[in-house]
Design an enzyme around this catalytic site. Structure first.
Site, mmCIF file in Angstrom:
data_model
loop_
_atom_site.group_PDB
_atom_site.id
_atom_site.type_symbol
_atom_site.label_atom_id
_atom_site.label_comp_id
_atom_site.label_asym_id
_atom_site.label_seq_id
_atom_site.Cartn_x
_atom_site.Cartn_y
_atom_site.Cartn_z
ATOM 1 N N SER A 69 22.919 47.390 16.881
ATOM 2 C CA SER A 69 21.696 46.703 16.761
ATOM 3 C C SER A 69 21.518 45.273 16.037
ATOM 4 O O SER A 69 22.051 45.126 14.883
ATOM 5 C CB SER A 69 20.465 47.448 15.987
ATOM 6 O OG SER A 69 19.673 46.742 15.358
ATOM 7 N N GLY A 70 21.067 44.297 16.693
ATOM 8 C CA GLY A 70 20.736 43.201 16.453
ATOM 9 C C GLY A 70 19.990 42.857 14.856
ATOM 10 O O GLY A 70 20.531 42.339 13.819
ATOM 11 N N LEU A 71 18.845 43.682 14.907
ATOM 12 C CA LEU A 71 18.059 43.867 13.903
ATOM 13 C C LEU A 71 18.702 44.320 12.471
ATOM 14 O O LEU A 71 18.906 43.720 11.423
ATOM 15 C CB LEU A 71 16.878 44.646 14.131
ATOM 16 C CG LEU A 71 16.001 45.185 12.855
ATOM 17 C CD1 LEU A 71 15.286 43.763 12.401
ATOM 18 C CD2 LEU A 71 14.956 46.051 13.314
ATOM 19 N N ASP A 130 16.592 38.820 12.025
ATOM 20 C CA ASP A 130 17.059 38.927 13.163
ATOM 21 C C ASP A 130 16.552 37.937 14.221
ATOM 22 O O ASP A 130 15.796 38.215 15.137
ATOM 23 C CB ASP A 130 16.373 40.498 13.741
ATOM 24 C CG ASP A 130 16.641 40.641 15.185
ATOM 25 O OD1 ASP A 130 17.804 40.419 15.651
ATOM 26 O OD2 ASP A 130 16.003 41.552 15.979
ATOM 27 N N HIS A 137 11.513 47.214 27.535
ATOM 28 C CA HIS A 137 10.930 47.378 26.062
ATOM 29 C C HIS A 137 9.247 47.067 25.915
ATOM 30 O O HIS A 137 8.673 46.302 26.752
ATOM 31 C CB HIS A 137 11.652 46.176 25.399
ATOM 32 C CG HIS A 137 11.530 46.467 23.802
ATOM 33 N ND1 HIS A 137 11.667 47.768 23.422
ATOM 34 C CD2 HIS A 137 11.873 45.877 22.897
ATOM 35 C CE1 HIS A 137 11.730 47.761 22.104
ATOM 36 N NE2 HIS A 137 11.776 46.702 21.712
ATOM 37 N N ASP A 178 23.829 44.952 21.201
ATOM 38 C CA ASP A 178 22.668 44.251 21.460
ATOM 39 C C ASP A 178 23.061 42.787 21.278
ATOM 40 O O ASP A 178 23.086 42.349 20.128
ATOM 41 C CB ASP A 178 21.790 44.528 20.211
ATOM 42 C CG ASP A 178 20.540 43.705 20.050
ATOM 43 O OD1 ASP A 178 20.262 42.754 21.064
ATOM 44 O OD2 ASP A 178 19.466 43.850 19.307
ATOM 45 N N LYS A 195 16.262 33.801 19.381
ATOM 46 C CA LYS A 195 15.375 34.828 19.706
ATOM 47 C C LYS A 195 14.647 35.342 18.276
ATOM 48 O O LYS A 195 15.297 34.795 17.007
ATOM 49 C CB LYS A 195 15.735 35.701 20.472
ATOM 50 C CG LYS A 195 16.877 36.390 19.920
ATOM 51 C CD LYS A 195 16.779 37.633 18.544
ATOM 52 C CE LYS A 195 15.938 38.487 18.878
ATOM 53 N NZ LYS A 195 16.600 39.597 19.132
ATOM 54 N N ASN A 199 13.105 39.054 16.557
ATOM 55 C CA ASN A 199 12.686 40.230 16.855
ATOM 56 C C ASN A 199 11.287 40.360 17.678
ATOM 57 O O ASN A 199 10.379 40.046 17.523
ATOM 58 C CB ASN A 199 12.467 41.328 15.667
ATOM 59 C CG ASN A 199 12.599 42.826 15.876
ATOM 60 O OD1 ASN A 199 11.524 43.429 16.146
ATOM 61 N ND2 ASN A 199 13.825 43.332 16.016
ATOM 62 N N SER A 200 11.438 41.617 18.840
ATOM 63 C CA SER A 200 10.369 41.679 19.617
ATOM 64 C C SER A 200 9.029 42.150 18.762
ATOM 65 O O SER A 200 8.048 42.071 19.279
ATOM 66 C CB SER A 200 10.695 42.627 20.818
ATOM 67 O OG SER A 200 11.910 42.401 21.168
ATOM 68 N N ASP A 222 21.351 40.184 21.909
ATOM 69 C CA ASP A 222 20.235 39.354 22.012
ATOM 70 C C ASP A 222 20.303 38.301 23.466
ATOM 71 O O ASP A 222 20.352 38.963 24.322
ATOM 72 C CB ASP A 222 20.352 38.135 20.858
ATOM 73 C CG ASP A 222 20.244 38.872 19.557
ATOM 74 O OD1 ASP A 222 19.753 40.094 19.635
ATOM 75 O OD2 ASP A 222 20.491 38.477 18.407
ATOM 76 N N ARG A 243 17.846 43.242 29.680
ATOM 77 C CA ARG A 243 16.444 43.605 28.964
ATOM 78 C C ARG A 243 15.251 42.736 29.383
ATOM 79 O O ARG A 243 15.469 41.665 29.102
ATOM 80 C CB ARG A 243 16.834 43.481 27.242
ATOM 81 C CG ARG A 243 15.666 43.633 26.449
ATOM 82 C CD ARG A 243 15.999 43.981 25.116
ATOM 83 N NE ARG A 243 14.946 43.688 24.263
ATOM 84 C CZ ARG A 243 15.051 43.937 23.022
ATOM 85 N NH1 ARG A 243 16.465 44.460 22.409
ATOM 86 N NH2 ARG A 243 14.405 43.492 22.070
ATOM 87 N N GLU A 299 18.980 39.919 26.626
ATOM 88 C CA GLU A 299 17.480 39.980 26.554
ATOM 89 C C GLU A 299 16.889 38.557 27.221
ATOM 90 O O GLU A 299 17.726 37.598 27.027
ATOM 91 C CB GLU A 299 16.738 40.492 25.470
ATOM 92 C CG GLU A 299 17.095 39.349 24.289
ATOM 93 C CD GLU A 299 16.709 39.852 22.942
ATOM 94 O OE1 GLU A 299 17.084 41.118 22.799
ATOM 95 O OE2 GLU A 299 15.904 39.124 22.003
HETATM 96 C C1 SPV Z 1 17.279 45.864 17.996
HETATM 97 O O1 SPV Z 1 17.720 46.981 17.443
HETATM 98 O O2 SPV Z 1 17.858 44.956 17.459
HETATM 99 C C2 SPV Z 1 16.712 45.761 19.009
HETATM 100 C C3 SPV Z 1 15.761 46.674 19.306
HETATM 101 O O3 SPV Z 1 16.905 44.778 19.839
HETATM 102 S S1 SPV Z 1 14.036 45.964 18.963
HETATM 103 O O4 SPV Z 1 14.255 46.005 17.435
HETATM 104 O O5 SPV Z 1 13.224 47.105 19.302
HETATM 105 O O6 SPV Z 1 13.677 44.692 19.342
HETATM 106 MG MG MG Z 2 17.741 43.128 18.744
#
Ligand code: SPV
Ligand code: MG
Length: 289
Positions: free
Chosen positions: A43-45, A55, A187, A82, A117, A119-120, A84, A156, A111
């Site tokens: 996971s990027g986060l 993130d 997502h 992930d 970017k 975080n979403s 990004d 994504r 994505e």
């Molecule tokens: C991550 O885990 O970094 C993701 C999923 O991209 S989210 O945090 O839901 O964007």
């Molecule tokens: Mg991410």
């Protein structure tokens, strides 16, 4: 042994609904594998968070790569990174794919946002998206670059997050599938699965669907199975559990200043040695020293 890429391809293309769990460093990757998960979401986060940064592409892509390499070395199950936005344009994506393959990372999720970017779930509605053409070019570049035919590229779609609606989401997913994506990650930031189930109903099934139900976590898994979701990702749950445990320990030790008070709440040092596979080194010492 089966290639990690082939294992990830099987997970994504299997008829059932598979669950992947997040890891963010070597030891958490080992814990995911030991618990029986078929694969790891890098996971990027959570990789960012465990490094103490946001993130928002504050880590360089080679720093992300280094963490992935350690996770891959520590485990035998495939890792889906992930990735990004691919950290730049199509050319940066080509470079990323080459380095991921060299490090035995089984696949990447890209994505359709813009670098840098964020975080979403942070002001998702205000985040600009890449054009369909530009992002499709990235997907084509990724697929043309991979040397291993089983390496997986997941596209994504952030159009629901960014408030562009269902039609544009389907249009984007269709374009990315045509560009060669091996799966679509759709997502949603809603607290129920309504967007995801209506997307899945309208989807032309040209490639499998992947979801990240962080916000709609109360949805029963059976609903995802019914809607033919291939992969469900628990994207941040080991980091969140680790943070809770670490905050508890740090606060208790700071307040009580007595190490023994926390012993019953934490694993033994022996358990850390076991996770590091110290016995393998001891056996090797018997052979080589
Ligand atoms: C991550 O885990 O970094 C993701 C999923 O991209 S989210 O945090 O839901 O964007
Ligand atoms: Mg991410």
């Amino acid at each position: 042994v089966t290639n990690k890429t082939t294992l990830l391809r099987k997970i994504i293309q299997s008829n059932g609904t598979e669950l992947l769990l997040e890891a963010h460093n070597g030891i958490s990757a080992t814990i995911v594998e030991e618990a029986g998960f078929p694969g790891i979401w890098a996971s990027g986060l959570t990789i960012s968070a465990q490094c103490g940064v946001r993130d928002s592409n504050e880590l360089s892509w080679t720093q992300v790569l280094s963490v992935c390499e350690l996770m891959s070395d520590a485990t035998n199950i495939p890792i889906l990174l992930d990735g990004d936005t691919g950290y730049g344009n199509f050319n940066n994506v080509r470079r990323l794919i080459k380095k991921l393959e060299q490090r035995n990372i089984a696949g990447v999720c890209l994505e359709d946002k813009l670098f840098p970017k964020t975080n979403s779930f942070i002001k998702g509605g205000t985040q600009p998206l890449a054009s369909i053409n530009e992002f499709s070019g990235k997907i084509r570049a990724a697929k043309d670059t991979q040397l291993d035919q089983d390496f997986m590229v997941v596209a994504r779609v952030e159009a629901l997050i960014a408030g562009h609606g269902m039609d544009e989401s389907l249009e984007r997913a269709n374009a990315y599938s045509n560009a060669g994506a091996d799966a679509i990650l759709i997502h949603s930031a809603l607290s129920d699965a309504s967007e995801i189930t209506s997307f899945a109903k309208k989807w032309n099934q040209s490639c499998p669907l992947v979801i990240v139900p962080t916000k709609y976590s109360t949805t029963p898994m059976s609903l995802f199975v019914e809607h033919n979701i291939s992969v469900v990702i628990a994207a941040n749950h080991l980091l969140r559990s680790a943070v809770k445990a670490m905050e508890f320990t740090a606060r208790k030790l700071s307040k009580e200043r007595q190490l023994s008070n926390i012993e019953d709440e934490i694993v033994s040092v022996q358990e850390i040695f076991r996770l590091q596979n110290v016995t393998e080194l001891e056996a090797a010492e018997d052979r080589y020293l």
